[in-house]
Enzyme design. Sequence first.
Site, PDB file in Angstrom:
ATOM      1  N   GLY A   1      94.620 -55.136 -45.534  1.00  0.00           N
ATOM      2  CA  GLY A   1      95.160 -54.680 -44.280  1.00  0.00           C
ATOM      3  C   GLY A   1      96.124 -53.516 -44.305  1.00  0.00           C
ATOM      4  O   GLY A   1      96.796 -53.247 -43.317  1.00  0.00           O
TER       5      GLY A   1
ATOM      6  N   ILE B   1     102.027 -53.547 -41.457  1.00  0.00           N
ATOM      7  CA  ILE B   1     102.785 -54.725 -41.890  1.00  0.00           C
ATOM      8  C   ILE B   1     102.417 -55.060 -43.336  1.00  0.00           C
ATOM      9  O   ILE B   1     103.259 -55.432 -44.147  1.00  0.00           O
ATOM     10  CB  ILE B   1     102.497 -55.907 -40.952  1.00  0.00           C
TER      11      ILE B   1
ATOM     12  N   ASP C   1      85.268 -53.996 -46.453  1.00  0.00           N
ATOM     13  CA  ASP C   1      85.136 -54.228 -45.011  1.00  0.00           C
ATOM     14  C   ASP C   1      84.677 -55.678 -44.871  1.00  0.00           C
ATOM     15  O   ASP C   1      83.610 -56.037 -45.349  1.00  0.00           O
ATOM     16  CB  ASP C   1      84.099 -53.273 -44.410  1.00  0.00           C
TER      17      ASP C   1
ATOM     18  N   ALA D   1      90.014 -55.576 -32.502  1.00  0.00           N
ATOM     19  CA  ALA D   1      89.272 -55.853 -31.267  1.00  0.00           C
ATOM     20  C   ALA D   1      89.013 -54.511 -30.604  1.00  0.00           C
ATOM     21  O   ALA D   1      89.852 -53.609 -30.685  1.00  0.00           O
ATOM     22  CB  ALA D   1      90.078 -56.745 -30.334  1.00  0.00           C
TER      23      ALA D   1
ATOM     24  N   TYR E   1      96.766 -58.707 -24.092  1.00  0.00           N
ATOM     25  CA  TYR E   1      96.414 -59.070 -25.470  1.00  0.00           C
ATOM     26  C   TYR E   1      95.048 -59.744 -25.514  1.00  0.00           C
ATOM     27  O   TYR E   1      94.327 -59.637 -26.494  1.00  0.00           O
ATOM     28  CB  TYR E   1      97.511 -59.978 -26.042  1.00  0.00           C
TER      29      TYR E   1
ATOM     30  N   LYS F   1      93.723 -65.012 -32.327  1.00  0.00           N
ATOM     31  CA  LYS F   1      94.898 -65.492 -33.069  1.00  0.00           C
ATOM     32  C   LYS F   1      95.036 -67.015 -32.951  1.00  0.00           C
ATOM     33  O   LYS F   1      95.473 -67.676 -33.889  1.00  0.00           O
ATOM     34  CB  LYS F   1      96.161 -64.793 -32.567  1.00  0.00           C
TER      35      LYS F   1
ATOM     36  N   ILE G   1     105.497 -54.891 -33.540  1.00  0.00           N
ATOM     37  CA  ILE G   1     105.920 -53.819 -34.453  1.00  0.00           C
ATOM     38  C   ILE G   1     104.998 -52.626 -34.216  1.00  0.00           C
ATOM     39  O   ILE G   1     103.775 -52.788 -34.138  1.00  0.00           O
ATOM     40  CB  ILE G   1     105.820 -54.277 -35.918  1.00  0.00           C
TER      41      ILE G   1
ATOM     42  N   THR H   1     102.653 -50.189 -34.926  1.00  0.00           N
ATOM     43  CA  THR H   1     101.725 -49.831 -36.008  1.00  0.00           C
ATOM     44  C   THR H   1     100.474 -49.214 -35.408  1.00  0.00           C
ATOM     45  O   THR H   1     100.320 -49.167 -34.194  1.00  0.00           O
ATOM     46  CB  THR H   1     101.285 -51.083 -36.785  1.00  0.00           C
ATOM     47  N   LEU H   2      99.535 -48.827 -36.272  1.00  0.00           N
ATOM     48  CA  LEU H   2      98.274 -48.225 -35.817  1.00  0.00           C
ATOM     49  C   LEU H   2      97.549 -49.174 -34.864  1.00  0.00           C
ATOM     50  O   LEU H   2      97.184 -48.812 -33.751  1.00  0.00           O
ATOM     51  CB  LEU H   2      97.404 -47.952 -37.054  1.00  0.00           C
ATOM     52  N   SER H   3      97.393 -50.423 -35.278  1.00  0.00           N
ATOM     53  CA  SER H   3      96.672 -51.390 -34.435  1.00  0.00           C
ATOM     54  C   SER H   3      97.395 -51.644 -33.133  1.00  0.00           C
ATOM     55  O   SER H   3      96.792 -51.762 -32.079  1.00  0.00           O
ATOM     56  CB  SER H   3      96.548 -52.730 -35.164  1.00  0.00           C
TER      57      SER H   3
HETATM   58  O1  0WD Z   1     102.928 -55.780 -33.389  1.00  0.00           O
HETATM   59  C1  0WD Z   1     102.192 -55.830 -34.378  1.00  0.00           C
HETATM   60  N1  0WD Z   1     101.808 -54.746 -35.018  1.00  0.00           N
HETATM   61  C2  0WD Z   1     101.759 -57.175 -34.856  1.00  0.00           C
HETATM   62  C3  0WD Z   1     100.677 -57.292 -35.720  1.00  0.00           C
HETATM   63  C4  0WD Z   1     102.512 -58.335 -34.367  1.00  0.00           C
HETATM   64  C5  0WD Z   1     102.033 -59.598 -34.877  1.00  0.00           C
HETATM   65  C6  0WD Z   1     100.958 -59.696 -35.718  1.00  0.00           C
HETATM   66  N2  0WD Z   1     100.281 -58.545 -36.123  1.00  0.00           N
HETATM   67  C7  0WD Z   1      99.144 -58.726 -37.008  1.00  0.00           C
HETATM   68  C8  0WD Z   1      97.881 -57.999 -36.593  1.00  0.00           C
HETATM   69  O2  0WD Z   1      97.194 -58.709 -35.581  1.00  0.00           O
HETATM   70  C9  0WD Z   1      97.120 -57.997 -37.920  1.00  0.00           C
HETATM   71  O3  0WD Z   1      96.548 -59.277 -38.134  1.00  0.00           O
HETATM   72  O4  0WD Z   1      99.457 -58.157 -38.280  1.00  0.00           O
HETATM   73  C10 0WD Z   1      98.254 -57.759 -38.935  1.00  0.00           C
HETATM   74  C11 0WD Z   1      98.378 -56.322 -39.374  1.00  0.00           C
HETATM   75  O5  0WD Z   1      98.433 -55.512 -38.255  1.00  0.00           O
HETATM   76  P1  0WD Z   1      99.228 -54.108 -38.224  1.00  0.00           P
HETATM   77  O6  0WD Z   1      99.982 -53.905 -39.464  1.00  0.00           O
HETATM   78  O7  0WD Z   1      99.888 -54.064 -36.926  1.00  0.00           O
HETATM   79  O8  0WD Z   1      98.050 -53.084 -38.089  1.00  0.00           O
HETATM   80  P2  0WD Z   1      97.405 -51.949 -38.982  1.00  0.00           P
HETATM   81  O9  0WD Z   1      98.395 -51.259 -39.788  1.00  0.00           O
HETATM   82  O10 0WD Z   1      96.580 -51.171 -38.072  1.00  0.00           O
HETATM   83  O11 0WD Z   1      96.474 -52.791 -39.910  1.00  0.00           O
HETATM   84  C12 0WD Z   1      95.383 -53.479 -39.411  1.00  0.00           C
HETATM   85  C13 0WD Z   1      94.270 -53.118 -40.308  1.00  0.00           C
HETATM   86  C14 0WD Z   1      93.326 -52.038 -39.847  1.00  0.00           C
HETATM   87  O12 0WD Z   1      93.756 -50.892 -39.548  1.00  0.00           O
HETATM   88  P3  0WD Z   1      93.008 -50.054 -38.368  1.00  0.00           P
HETATM   89  O13 0WD Z   1      92.628 -48.835 -39.026  1.00  0.00           O
HETATM   90  O14 0WD Z   1      91.824 -50.838 -37.849  1.00  0.00           O
HETATM   91  O15 0WD Z   1      94.063 -49.961 -37.347  1.00  0.00           O
HETATM   92  O16 0WD Z   1      93.294 -54.144 -40.424  1.00  0.00           O
HETATM   93  C15 0WD Z   1      92.270 -53.573 -41.159  1.00  0.00           C
HETATM   94  C16 0WD Z   1      92.367 -52.078 -41.037  1.00  0.00           C
HETATM   95  O17 0WD Z   1      92.788 -51.439 -42.131  1.00  0.00           O
HETATM   96  N3  0WD Z   1      90.965 -53.902 -40.687  1.00  0.00           N
HETATM   97  C17 0WD Z   1      89.975 -54.266 -41.534  1.00  0.00           C
HETATM   98  N4  0WD Z   1      89.966 -54.476 -42.857  1.00  0.00           N
HETATM   99  C18 0WD Z   1      88.794 -54.863 -43.423  1.00  0.00           C
HETATM  100  N5  0WD Z   1      87.660 -55.026 -42.744  1.00  0.00           N
HETATM  101  C19 0WD Z   1      88.844 -54.449 -40.751  1.00  0.00           C
HETATM  102  C20 0WD Z   1      87.643 -54.833 -41.423  1.00  0.00           C
HETATM  103  N6  0WD Z   1      86.496 -54.963 -40.788  1.00  0.00           N
HETATM  104  N7  0WD Z   1      89.180 -54.173 -39.462  1.00  0.00           N
HETATM  105  C21 0WD Z   1      90.484 -53.838 -39.448  1.00  0.00           C
END
Ligand code: 0WD
Length: 289
Positions: A46, A53, A98, A129, A189, A196, A225, A227-229
């Site tokens: 991730g 995170i 992936d 999503a 969400y 989740k 937090i 982040t990209l997602s």
């Molecule tokens: O506010 C937030 N950011 C929160 C995040 C609050 C509470 C929980 N979370 C959770 C997220 O739901 C996730 O489960 O923390 C986890 C990490 O999220 P993040 O750090 O916020 O997000 P990010 O840095 O974007 O990492 C998520 C990554 C993806 O990045 P993309 O490019 O899709 O934004 O998940 C990975 C990918 O690198 N990912 C995958 N990895 C493998 N196979 C796939 C996949 N098919 N799809 C996404």
Amino acid sequence: MGRERRVQSAHECTRECSSLRSDFGTVATKRHKSKMLKDKNGIIFGVANKRSIAWATAQALHEAGANLAFTYQGDRLKENVESLTKDVMPDSLLLSCDVTKQDEVDEAFRQVGQKFGRLDFLIHSIAFAPREALGGEYLDTTREAFLTALEISAYSLPQLARAAAPLMTEGGSIVTMSYYGAEKVVAGYNVMGVAKAALEASTRYLAKDLGPRNIRINAISAGPIQTLSARGVSDFSTMLKHHAERAPLGRNVEAREVGNTAVFLCSPMSSGITGEVIYVDCGYSIMGI
Ligand code: 0WD
């Protein structure tokens, strides 16, 4: 004032292990002196970029002495992971994975087994999503968006746990990342909240199956937090503002604080904890109206 004096004494007596909250105001990321994960091997799913995170978690685990392998989702993110790890963790194994491609998952764990022999922990920090499903009404969620979100954000946990368990020959710890939207309705969400909820229920069922092998699995429910997602979640900045205003600590949580909780959950310090959802949200989730 009084509070400050008490903090100083607490700080003095734990000089070895960094208390991040020097004045309970700002996060000070002092290096972990205690190597409670020395010679422990872990894999991190991730890391998308420096805001992830998973990256803050990797830094905390690395400082605690762990050996790390990283997976990245396709070449798009490979460069990011390479540039992040090349100086601070040059020996890290970097693997393309992936989770929608089972052969990539199998290959990743084959290589981890070859490199480490034994695995001690796994960080599951992935979710996805389609953007159009993260806004508007959940009622309008398409079959495709639902299946994609649940597959990547929820099914990937039992999938990766099943692949990791045979390598956890001396027991182990699996940590996944969740959010309050699993328990309460958070506008926009939508399907990710449902995913989740499935992830948190999976954590409990997996805890029952993995317990006899001394493998623990827990979820960290982090506050919002940037982040990209997170950018994909509609009106995220309002969510951030609302959390900071209502959380007992009067601020938003830092990714590094989630990382430190993951160090605790991967360490013997949490040997009696499994199947739990631990909130790292500055107390927001305890608040009613
Ligand atoms: O506010 C937030 N950011 C929160 C995040 C609050 C509470 C929980 N979370 C959770 C997220 O739901 C996730 O489960 O923390 C986890 C990490 O999220 P993040 O750090 O916020 O997000 P990010 O840095 O974007 O990492 C998520 C990554 C993806 O990045 P993309 O490019 O899709 O934004 O998940 C990975 C990918 O690198 N990912 C995958 N990895 C493998 N196979 C796939 C996949 N098919 N799809 C996404």
